[in-house]
Design a protein around this motif. Structure first.
Motif, PDB file in Angstrom:
ATOM      1  N   LEU A 172       0.823  -1.210   0.000  1.00  0.00           N
ATOM      2  CA  LEU A 172       0.000   0.000   0.000  1.00  0.00           C
ATOM      3  C   LEU A 172       0.858   1.262   0.000  1.00  0.00           C
ATOM      4  N   LYS A 173       1.879   1.271   0.826  1.00  0.00           N
ATOM      5  CA  LYS A 173       2.753   2.444   0.934  1.00  0.00           C
ATOM      6  C   LYS A 173       3.454   2.721  -0.393  1.00  0.00           C
ATOM      7  N   LEU A 174       3.996   1.683  -1.004  1.00  0.00           N
ATOM      8  CA  LEU A 174       4.743   1.861  -2.254  1.00  0.00           C
ATOM      9  C   LEU A 174       3.828   2.201  -3.418  1.00  0.00           C
ATOM     10  N   LEU A 175       2.665   1.583  -3.487  1.00  0.00           N
ATOM     11  CA  LEU A 175       1.720   1.897  -4.558  1.00  0.00           C
ATOM     12  C   LEU A 175       1.195   3.318  -4.400  1.00  0.00           C
ATOM     13  N   GLN A 183      -8.400  -6.634  -6.943  1.00  0.00           N
ATOM     14  CA  GLN A 183      -8.154  -7.127  -5.590  1.00  0.00           C
ATOM     15  C   GLN A 183      -8.385  -6.030  -4.548  1.00  0.00           C
ATOM     16  N   LEU A 184      -7.886  -4.818  -4.820  1.00  0.00           N
ATOM     17  CA  LEU A 184      -7.984  -3.746  -3.834  1.00  0.00           C
ATOM     18  C   LEU A 184      -9.418  -3.266  -3.637  1.00  0.00           C
ATOM     19  N   ILE A 185     -10.203  -3.253  -4.699  1.00  0.00           N
ATOM     20  CA  ILE A 185     -11.604  -2.853  -4.559  1.00  0.00           C
ATOM     21  C   ILE A 185     -12.330  -3.802  -3.616  1.00  0.00           C
ATOM     22  N   GLN A 186     -11.984  -5.082  -3.684  1.00  0.00           N
ATOM     23  CA  GLN A 186     -12.569  -6.042  -2.745  1.00  0.00           C
ATOM     24  C   GLN A 186     -12.021  -5.819  -1.331  1.00  0.00           C
ATOM     25  N   LEU A 187     -10.736  -5.547  -1.213  1.00  0.00           N
ATOM     26  CA  LEU A 187     -10.137  -5.305   0.097  1.00  0.00           C
ATOM     27  C   LEU A 187     -10.756  -4.087   0.778  1.00  0.00           C
ATOM     28  N   MET A 188     -11.220  -3.124  -0.001  1.00  0.00           N
ATOM     29  CA  MET A 188     -11.858  -1.945   0.569  1.00  0.00           C
ATOM     30  C   MET A 188     -13.231  -2.269   1.155  1.00  0.00           C
ATOM     31  N   LYS A 189     -13.818  -3.398   0.776  1.00  0.00           N
ATOM     32  CA  LYS A 189     -15.143  -3.767   1.280  1.00  0.00           C
ATOM     33  C   LYS A 189     -15.082  -4.437   2.646  1.00  0.00           C
ATOM     34  N   ASP A 190     -13.903  -4.879   3.061  1.00  0.00           N
ATOM     35  CA  ASP A 190     -13.752  -5.532   4.357  1.00  0.00           C
ATOM     36  C   ASP A 190     -13.228  -4.529   5.371  1.00  0.00           C
ATOM     37  N   ASP A 191     -13.708  -4.624   6.598  1.00  0.00           N
ATOM     38  CA  ASP A 191     -13.475  -3.574   7.594  1.00  0.00           C
ATOM     39  C   ASP A 191     -12.003  -3.279   7.839  1.00  0.00           C
ATOM     40  N   ALA A 246      -3.493   5.308   2.593  1.00  0.00           N
ATOM     41  CA  ALA A 246      -3.200   5.398   1.156  1.00  0.00           C
ATOM     42  C   ALA A 246      -4.288   6.189   0.424  1.00  0.00           C
ATOM     43  N   PRO A 247      -4.310   7.507   0.563  1.00  0.00           N
ATOM     44  CA  PRO A 247      -5.367   8.304  -0.071  1.00  0.00           C
ATOM     45  C   PRO A 247      -5.357   8.243  -1.589  1.00  0.00           C
ATOM     46  N   PHE A 248      -4.168   8.147  -2.190  1.00  0.00           N
ATOM     47  CA  PHE A 248      -4.117   8.088  -3.652  1.00  0.00           C
ATOM     48  C   PHE A 248      -4.587   6.728  -4.162  1.00  0.00           C
ATOM     49  N   VAL A 249      -4.305   5.670  -3.415  1.00  0.00           N
ATOM     50  CA  VAL A 249      -4.822   4.344  -3.758  1.00  0.00           C
ATOM     51  C   VAL A 249      -6.337   4.331  -3.636  1.00  0.00           C
ATOM     52  N   THR A 250      -6.857   4.967  -2.600  1.00  0.00           N
ATOM     53  CA  THR A 250      -8.305   5.025  -2.399  1.00  0.00           C
ATOM     54  C   THR A 250      -8.990   5.685  -3.582  1.00  0.00           C
ATOM     55  N   ALA A 251      -8.484   6.840  -3.987  1.00  0.00           N
ATOM     56  CA  ALA A 251      -9.075   7.559  -5.119  1.00  0.00           C
ATOM     57  C   ALA A 251      -8.932   6.767  -6.416  1.00  0.00           C
ATOM     58  N   TRP A 252      -7.784   6.131  -6.583  1.00  0.00           N
ATOM     59  CA  TRP A 252      -7.524   5.335  -7.787  1.00  0.00           C
ATOM     60  C   TRP A 252      -8.487   4.157  -7.880  1.00  0.00           C
ATOM     61  N   CYS A 253      -8.746   3.498  -6.756  1.00  0.00           N
ATOM     62  CA  CYS A 253      -9.680   2.361  -6.753  1.00  0.00           C
ATOM     63  C   CYS A 253     -11.078   2.799  -7.166  1.00  0.00           C
TER      64      CYS A 253
END
Length: 442
Positions: free
Chosen positions: A175-178, A203-211, A221-228
């Motif tokens: 997450l940090k590197l991405l 994979q990450l979109i699914q990972l965002m669905k779990d608490d 990871a705000p940029f990963v969040t927006a990217w997803c």
């Protein structure tokens, strides 16, 4: 292009998300069909595997493997492209796709089914999807059965009490590197999403669905969040960039995360299979990882190495692989021979200096003034797999056991190997906007 594809999938399946996002990006007309109680009979009448997704082409071809589907369609529908123009970035995109499908999936499955609380919540969501629109009397028992069945598969994907620290440390580092990379680039390789973007985002979109994993992504990871969020229905921005433009932040992602995890595990897995062992144990920088041997990983990893071996070496790619510690692990092919100019016609005296003719270079052997037309026939699924997709021959290691109350639904499992008789799915017409950005023989 009025004919529609039909995509059988699940909102809880990372591979279904991967393919759906890709179809939206390509603007291919398709119907999303949620696999569940109401569609089970139709699914079984068409399926060649129990794995999701299942794409049915307008002409009736059926395929289940997500990497196979994307590779086959990419060779048919050129625009907008999902393959970087730079050959170095193109092969690195396949490496990252392999990382997502074979290693990042471990984190997705681990966070979803690794604790009783997470498994209960995930089972409820899965039951909601399976029985949407239907009243089920023994719903609580069904949810317990789903949670027990899927949690029982944790060991198969390598999630145990001993490997938990490795999986969780790997995910946090990734997450940090991405995030650092996406802070500077819209997508992994510039202004267009690549095959790697679709695989990782799935994979990450699914990972965002779990608490637990969802909170990690949003908090760190705000940029990963927006990217997803953008990758649910992506649109290209600027052009693909070359390796020199993305390498500064791409190198740490591959060197510090992909190599110590996926590569170390895949190499050890291949060695264990060669020595006919039943388990593979590999020491990583973040701890020891032990798992049963994975045949589908060995197959897809061997195909990936073959693609690297066929990729002509360039100084830029050689330097990148050296810095990543991959020179000996993923050797490249011979450098492309320099094209020698043909001598000019001898219209001057023997003593006069000769000027070589200027020759217009053509991309990939295609005519610079023509657009390739679509043909009704397309490469078979098996051909597409052997040429492009490192993950095209995956097979499911195990199926989640079906219960009498609910059909077998395995939306989180790694892609299954397509049946040998699998039909082509790429019936779409080729884009006629302009010349393709790349061709297979470029």
């Amino acid at each position: 292009m009025g004919a529609k594809y039909r995509l059988f999938g699940s909102e809880t399946s990372p591979y279904s998300t991967k393919v759906r996002s890709y179809l939206r990006y390509k603007k291919l007309p398709f119907e999303w069909i949620a696999k569940g109680f109401g569609t089970e009979e139709e699914f079984q009448s068409l399926a060649k595997s129990q794995a999701l997704p299942m794409l049915v082409s307008p002409k009736g071809g059926v395929a289940h493997d997500s990497s196979l589907i994307l590779s086959c369609l990419e060779g048919k529908v050129y625009k907008p492209s999902a393959r970087p123009n730079d050959p170095a970035c193109r092969v690195l995109a396949l490496l990252l796709e392999e990382y997502a499908d074979e290693w990042l999936n471990k984190a997705m499955f681990h966070y979803r089914w690794g604790t009783a609380k997470a498994a209960k919540a995930a089972a409820t969501r899965q039951a909601d999807a399976v029985f949407e629109g239907y009243e089920v009397e023994n719903r609580a028992d069904i949810e317990k059965s789903i949670a027990k069945s899927m949690s029982g598969r944790l060991k198969l994907i390598g999630s145990t009490k001993k490997t938990t620290p490795v999986i969780e440390a790997s995910f946090a580092r990734f997450l940090k590197l991405l995030n650092a990379h996406l802070e500077k680039h819209l997508f992994l390789f510039g202004g267009h999403p690549s095959l790697a973007d679709f695989a990782i985002a799935g994979q990450l979109i699914q990972l965002m669905k779990d608490d637990t994993s969802g909170a990690m992504i949003r908090d760190s990871a705000p940029f990963v969040t927006a990217w997803c969020e953008f990758m649910e229905d992506p649109r290209q921005g600027a052009v693909f960039e070359d390796l020199s433009a993305v390498g500064d932040t791409l190198l740490p992602l591959i060197r510090d995360e992909v190599v110590p995890t996926l590569i170390a595990w895949a190499e050890a897995n291949a060695e264990a299979i060669a020595k006919k062992r039943k388990t593979v144990t590999v020491g990583m920088d973040i701890g020891e990882f032990k798992q049963g041997i994975q045949g589908h990983t060995a197959t897809s990893y061997a195909a990936l190495k073959a693609i690297f071996a066929e990729t002509p070496a360039t100084p830029e790619l050689e330097a990148f692989l050296k810095d990543a510690g991959l020179t000996d692990i993923l050797p490249l092919g011979e450098p492309a021979p320099e094209k020698q100019e043909e001598p000019a016609e001898d219209t001057q005296s023997e003593d006069a200096p000769q000027k070589p003719k200027r020759r217009r270079r053509r991309r990939g052997g295609s005519k610079s003034s023509e657009t390739p037309e679509a043909t009704e026939e397309t490469a078979s699924a098996e051909e597409a797999a052997s040429e492009d997709a490192p993950s095209a021959e995956k097979e499911a290691e195990a199926e989640a056991p079906a219960t009498e109350e609910t059909p077998a639904v395995v939306p989180d499992a790694p892609d299954a190997e397509p049946a040998p008789a699998e039909e082509p799915v790429a019936d779409a017409e080729s884009s006629t906007e302009d010349e393709p950005s790349e061709t297979k023989d470029q």
